[in-house]
Design a protein around this motif. Structure first.
Motif, PDB file in Angstrom:
ATOM      1  N   GLU A 155       6.614  -0.773   0.187  1.00 27.04           N
ATOM      2  CA  GLU A 155       5.552   0.267  -0.592  1.00 27.04           C
ATOM      3  C   GLU A 155       5.368   0.962  -0.283  1.00 27.04           C
ATOM      4  O   GLU A 155       4.877   1.722   0.918  1.00 27.04           O
ATOM      5  CB  GLU A 155       4.745  -1.003  -0.888  1.00 27.04           C
ATOM      6  CG  GLU A 155       4.235  -1.924  -1.389  1.00 27.04           C
ATOM      7  CD  GLU A 155       3.161  -2.384  -1.188  1.00 27.04           C
ATOM      8  OE1 GLU A 155       2.637  -2.125  -1.814  1.00 27.04           O
ATOM      9  OE2 GLU A 155       2.605  -3.932  -0.931  1.00 27.04           O
ATOM     10  N   THR A 156       4.843   2.400  -1.560  1.00 30.23           N
ATOM     11  CA  THR A 156       5.229   3.986  -1.325  1.00 30.23           C
ATOM     12  C   THR A 156       3.833   4.328  -1.314  1.00 30.23           C
ATOM     13  O   THR A 156       3.391   5.297  -1.342  1.00 30.23           O
ATOM     14  CB  THR A 156       6.287   4.811  -1.529  1.00 30.23           C
ATOM     15  OG1 THR A 156       6.280   4.264  -2.877  1.00 30.23           O
ATOM     16  CG2 THR A 156       7.564   4.244  -0.926  1.00 30.23           C
ATOM     17  N   ALA A 157       3.451   3.328  -2.562  1.00 29.04           N
ATOM     18  CA  ALA A 157       1.853   4.079  -3.475  1.00 29.04           C
ATOM     19  C   ALA A 157       0.999   2.895  -3.800  1.00 29.04           C
ATOM     20  O   ALA A 157       1.269   1.619  -4.161  1.00 29.04           O
ATOM     21  CB  ALA A 157       2.637   4.808  -4.526  1.00 29.04           C
TER      22      ALA A 157
ATOM     23  N   LEU B 167      -9.963   2.331   1.129  1.00 32.42           N
ATOM     24  CA  LEU B 167      -8.267   3.363   0.975  1.00 32.42           C
ATOM     25  C   LEU B 167      -7.559   3.198   0.562  1.00 32.42           C
ATOM     26  O   LEU B 167      -6.849   1.264  -0.066  1.00 32.42           O
ATOM     27  CB  LEU B 167      -7.815   3.407   2.255  1.00 32.42           C
ATOM     28  CG  LEU B 167      -9.223   4.331   3.773  1.00 32.42           C
ATOM     29  CD1 LEU B 167      -8.938   4.815   4.742  1.00 32.42           C
ATOM     30  CD2 LEU B 167      -9.880   5.404   2.717  1.00 32.42           C
ATOM     31  N   TRP B 168      -6.752   3.571  -0.949  1.00 32.21           N
ATOM     32  CA  TRP B 168      -5.597   4.101  -1.057  1.00 32.21           C
ATOM     33  C   TRP B 168      -4.643   4.059  -0.122  1.00 32.21           C
ATOM     34  O   TRP B 168      -4.981   5.832   0.141  1.00 32.21           O
ATOM     35  CB  TRP B 168      -5.905   3.775  -2.724  1.00 32.21           C
ATOM     36  CG  TRP B 168      -6.201   2.760  -2.974  1.00 32.21           C
ATOM     37  CD1 TRP B 168      -5.564   1.870  -3.900  1.00 32.21           C
ATOM     38  CD2 TRP B 168      -7.463   2.518  -3.146  1.00 32.21           C
ATOM     39  NE1 TRP B 168      -6.469   0.818  -4.699  1.00 32.21           N
ATOM     40  CE2 TRP B 168      -7.618   1.261  -3.984  1.00 32.21           C
ATOM     41  CE3 TRP B 168      -8.430   2.952  -2.963  1.00 32.21           C
ATOM     42  CZ2 TRP B 168      -8.227   0.953  -4.577  1.00 32.21           C
ATOM     43  CZ3 TRP B 168      -9.955   2.769  -3.252  1.00 32.21           C
ATOM     44  CH2 TRP B 168     -10.107   1.529  -4.094  1.00 32.21           C
ATOM     45  N   LEU B 169      -3.268   4.158   0.094  1.00 32.42           N
ATOM     46  CA  LEU B 169      -3.007   4.669   0.545  1.00 32.42           C
ATOM     47  C   LEU B 169      -1.311   5.209  -0.090  1.00 32.42           C
ATOM     48  O   LEU B 169      -0.430   4.532  -0.977  1.00 32.42           O
ATOM     49  CB  LEU B 169      -2.372   4.129   2.277  1.00 32.42           C
ATOM     50  CG  LEU B 169      -3.384   3.767   3.084  1.00 32.42           C
ATOM     51  CD1 LEU B 169      -2.536   2.675   4.087  1.00 32.42           C
ATOM     52  CD2 LEU B 169      -3.770   5.026   3.908  1.00 32.42           C
ATOM     53  N   ASP B 170      -0.605   6.589   0.392  1.00 31.33           N
ATOM     54  CA  ASP B 170       0.558   7.089  -0.214  1.00 31.33           C
ATOM     55  C   ASP B 170       1.019   7.434   1.060  1.00 31.33           C
ATOM     56  O   ASP B 170       1.115   8.399   0.954  1.00 31.33           O
ATOM     57  CB  ASP B 170      -0.017   7.736  -1.534  1.00 31.33           C
ATOM     58  CG  ASP B 170      -0.612   6.896  -2.363  1.00 31.33           C
ATOM     59  OD1 ASP B 170       0.034   6.590  -3.379  1.00 31.33           O
ATOM     60  OD2 ASP B 170      -1.617   7.368  -2.695  1.00 31.33           O
ATOM     61  N   TRP B 171       3.154   7.552   0.676  1.00 28.36           N
ATOM     62  CA  TRP B 171       3.421   7.603   1.302  1.00 28.36           C
ATOM     63  C   TRP B 171       4.249   8.520   0.699  1.00 28.36           C
ATOM     64  O   TRP B 171       4.840   9.061  -0.425  1.00 28.36           O
ATOM     65  CB  TRP B 171       5.279   7.100   2.182  1.00 28.36           C
ATOM     66  CG  TRP B 171       4.375   5.878   3.130  1.00 28.36           C
ATOM     67  CD1 TRP B 171       4.050   4.898   3.002  1.00 28.36           C
ATOM     68  CD2 TRP B 171       4.351   6.142   3.934  1.00 28.36           C
ATOM     69  NE1 TRP B 171       3.672   3.954   4.306  1.00 28.36           N
ATOM     70  CE2 TRP B 171       3.730   4.728   5.366  1.00 28.36           C
ATOM     71  CE3 TRP B 171       4.828   7.387   5.136  1.00 28.36           C
ATOM     72  CZ2 TRP B 171       3.981   4.862   6.620  1.00 28.36           C
ATOM     73  CZ3 TRP B 171       4.306   7.373   6.997  1.00 28.36           C
ATOM     74  CH2 TRP B 171       4.204   6.565   7.430  1.00 28.36           C
ATOM     75  N   VAL B 172       4.699   9.988   1.086  1.00 27.30           N
ATOM     76  CA  VAL B 172       5.066  11.090   0.497  1.00 27.30           C
ATOM     77  C   VAL B 172       6.045  12.194   1.345  1.00 27.30           C
ATOM     78  O   VAL B 172       6.054  11.873   2.598  1.00 27.30           O
ATOM     79  CB  VAL B 172       4.135  12.115   0.185  1.00 27.30           C
ATOM     80  CG1 VAL B 172       4.219  13.079  -0.842  1.00 27.30           C
ATOM     81  CG2 VAL B 172       2.431  11.732  -0.972  1.00 27.30           C
ATOM     82  N   VAL B 173       7.163  12.199   0.424  1.00 27.16           N
ATOM     83  CA  VAL B 173       8.149  13.357   1.489  1.00 27.16           C
ATOM     84  C   VAL B 173       8.148  14.715   0.922  1.00 27.16           C
ATOM     85  O   VAL B 173       7.915  15.054   0.109  1.00 27.16           O
ATOM     86  CB  VAL B 173       9.306  13.082   0.661  1.00 27.16           C
ATOM     87  CG1 VAL B 173      10.212  13.954   1.549  1.00 27.16           C
ATOM     88  CG2 VAL B 173      10.121  11.879   0.867  1.00 27.16           C
TER      89      VAL B 173
END
Length: 186
Positions: A83-85, A59-65
């Motif tokens: 890290e956010t992306a 998986l690849w994780l990304d934090w998003v507002v």
């Protein structure tokens, strides 16, 4: 899938939609929460979200507002201390990843929604799972005054009386707590 709307004989119509059925068990499993469970976060302190994700594939994780604007128009990447992306998670692994925002990154009184998106980038898979957490940033009390009597004196000789009156805050933030300190004049 076809839907037919019927009613007045002169007003009939047909609408079509494409429905894609996905085996839910094949989606990435994702969770997210505040590290410290509180009703409101203090925007002058760092805030940490904890996210979890797992899947049979990498998986690849990304934090998003997804709701709310960060203070001073900052991007999430600029406001974050982590890290956010494109955060990589190995296959068949239950991973925990954090999003830590710097003090001052949130606007007092604003509401936010953060999402952790997990993407299976296996060719042809195109599978995504996500979890969302909603957060309210506390705002400071307003409208009050602080008085001091007497207004001047001598260290260790003069007793000072401090009085905080008229402060207003949201009902769920009451009762207010006060802290007083002193500084030596230059």
């Amino acid at each position: 899938c076809f839907v037919t709307a019927a009613g007045n004989a002169a007003r009939n119509g047909t609408v079509s939609a494409t429905v894609v059925v996905v085996n839910v068990a094949s989606l990435p499993t994702v969770g997210v929460a505040l590290l410290e469970q509180v009703a409101k976060v203090n925007p002058s302190e760092a805030m940490t979200l904890v996210g979890s994700a797992s899947h049979v594939n990498q998986l690849w994780l990304d934090w998003v507002v997804v709701q709310g604007d960060l203070a001073n128009g900052a991007s999430l990447a600029d406001a974050a201390l982590t890290e956010t992306a494109d955060i990589e998670v190995a296959a068949n692994t239950a991973a925990t990843r954090y999003l830590k925002l710097a003090p001052g990154a949130l606007t007092p009184g604003a509401s936010y929604a953060f999402r952790l998106v997990a993407t299976d980038r296996t060719p042809g898979a195109n599978l995504k799972g996500y979890a969302r957490v909603d957060i309210v940033a506390n705002k400071a009390p307003t409208s009050g005054t602080l008085s001091c009597a007497p207004t001047s004196g001598y260290t260790l000789e003069t007793s000072f009386a401090l009085r905080a009156t008229g402060w207003v805050d949201d009902a769920e933030d009451l009762p207010l707590a006060y802290a007083f300190s002193y500084a030596v004049a230059p």
